[in-house]
Design an enzyme around this catalytic site. Structure first.
Site, PDB file in Angstrom:
ATOM      1  N   CYS A   8       0.921 -50.521  34.368  1.00 45.30           N
ATOM      2  CA  CYS A   8       1.891 -50.788  35.428  1.00 45.30           C
ATOM      3  C   CYS A   8       3.310 -50.781  34.868  1.00 45.30           C
ATOM      4  CB  CYS A   8       1.585 -52.137  36.076  1.00 45.30           C
ATOM      5  SG  CYS A   8       2.759 -52.607  37.347  1.00 45.30           S
ATOM      6  N   CYS A  22       5.666 -53.330  36.296  1.00 43.93           N
ATOM      7  CA  CYS A  22       5.504 -54.714  35.830  1.00 43.93           C
ATOM      8  C   CYS A  22       6.073 -54.889  34.429  1.00 43.93           C
ATOM      9  CB  CYS A  22       4.037 -55.128  35.738  1.00 43.93           C
ATOM     10  SG  CYS A  22       2.987 -54.562  37.033  1.00 43.93           S
ATOM     11  N   ASP A  23       5.758 -53.954  33.552  1.00 43.29           N
ATOM     12  CA  ASP A  23       5.981 -54.177  32.125  1.00 43.29           C
ATOM     13  C   ASP A  23       7.070 -53.312  31.495  1.00 43.29           C
ATOM     14  OD1 ASP A  23       3.878 -55.936  32.408  1.00 43.29           O
ATOM     15  OD2 ASP A  23       2.392 -54.467  31.822  1.00 43.29           O
TER      16      ASP A  23
END
Lengths: 308, 67
Positions: A134, A137-138
């Site tokens: 992701c 997200c990261d």
């Protein structure tokens, strides 16, 4: 004695929550099992610009939070657990979590889909230590770093483009050869034009190397069999999604892992309905999932009234 | 998480770190994915859970170290 309910919904993405809103408003108190990722796939996205009714972009997690509150307002009960196995062979149907068993007259399965992994031990060992599925997200953790995106579809192109906001260099490793990627022309060209993105075609990752964090990856060219190691800081896997149906065992008919449907939301077992990415391999949008969730709820109501 | 704070009152303290504002602290503990839960005992990191964790998992880990 296990708790007995009229309707149990599995999943808290747009499909599960829309089903809950409709059933709760119809005074059939639905019990919703939140599952391992409350809010579903949208809980790990950022701006959502194509959900009707929001003139300005809304953040994925906020949209899901709102849907949940709306479902709660009408009386939906949430259980923060995950169903790990089911028995649909007799009525009432029974569903198990790691702490309890519940029974239900009808069930809506809206467990969605999850990102696929390569399936390497080394990849799983370094998950959260440089390996991610992701970018939104990261990506933040890879400022001025070198990252690799694995995949040749639209998701991979999108993840790579997003990562250029942070990373120094993004390399896309795709199994397809140049000009033969799964991605749409538009997405591929946008990635090619980006000066921070480069491509390694006809190749796959065979090992992720690193002790406590990703240090490099070993890749293999699938045309000439040659292997090489490239130094990187982060590895983003973007090779598609798989429906979350493992917990079903052989209780329902599946097709390539997706729940097989007939007559819109019915599954192979009368009384078990489905909606969203767990059966829909084709559209996979927040708004279509919500639509399917609504359809499943209306069908459950009819089923409970004995109409079908 | 707020609920856990009540249950484990006096035994465990629950704190959140805004990674955007404190990237160095996140880096110090090798955090490269959110959400990540880190369990500290006497200042030492004893467990890390990456991704959304089940309530039971968190409780089990907490019970191992909180006595």
């Amino acid at each position: 004695m296990s708790a007995q309910y009229k309707v149990v919904i599995l999943g808290t993405g747009p499909a599960g929550l829309t089903a809950a809103i409709y059933l709760a408003r119809a005074s059939v108190v639905p019990i919703v099992f939140s599952g391992p990722q409350p809010g579903g796939q949208l809980s790990t996205t950022t701006e959502v610009g194509n959900y009707p009714g929001f003139v300005e972009d809304i953040q994925g997690p906020e949209l899901m939070d709102r849907m949940r509150k709306q479902a709660e307002r009408y009386g939906t009960k949430f259980i923060e657990e995950e169903i790990t196995s089911v028995d649909f062979s007799k009525k009432p149907f029974s569903l198990k979590t790691s702490t309890q068993t519940v029974t239900a007259d009808s069930v809506i399965i809206a467990t969605g889909a999850s990102a696929k992994w390569l399936g390497l031990d080394s990849e799983q060992k370094l998950r959260g230590k440089g390996v991610s599925a992701c970018a939104t997200c990261d990506g933040f953790f890879f400022k001025d770093k070198d990252v690799v995106v694995v995949g040749g579809g639209d998701t991979a192109m999108e993840e790579a483009t997003f990562l250029t906001k942070f990373a120094k260099k993004v390399t896309i490793i795709a199994r397809g050869s140049e000009g033969n990627l799964k991605a749409s022309k538009f997405m591929e060209e946008r990635a090619i034009k980006d000066s921070k993105i480069s491509f390694i075609y006809s190749s796959e990752v065979i090992e992720v190397i690193g002790d406590n964090k990703v240090d490099s990856v070993k890749i293999k060219n699938n045309e000439n069999g040659k292997e090489k190691v490239i130094k990187i800081d982060g590895l983003f896997i973007a090779i598609g999604h798989k429906p979350n149906t493992d917990f079903l065992g052989d209780q329902l008919e599946l097709d390539k892992g997706y729940i097989k449907v007939k007559d819109n939301t019915k599954t192979s077992v009368p009384g078990i309905f489905t909606g969203g990415d767990v059966h829909d391999w084709r559209y996979r949008q927040a708004v279509t999932a919500a639509g399917f969730g609504c359809m499943a709820a209306l069908d459950v109501e009819r089923y409970l009234e004995g109409i079908f | 998480m707020e609920k856990k704070d009540k249950i484990y009152e006096g035994k465990a303290k629950i704190a959140k770190l805004e990674v955007d504002e404190s990237p160095n602290t996140a880096q110090k503990y090798g955090i490269m994915s959110i959400p990540t839960i880190v369990l500290f005992k006497d200042g030492e990191s004893v467990w890390q859970g990456v991704g959304v964790q089940q309530k039971q998992t968190i409780e089990a880990e907490l019970n191992k170290v909180a006595s």
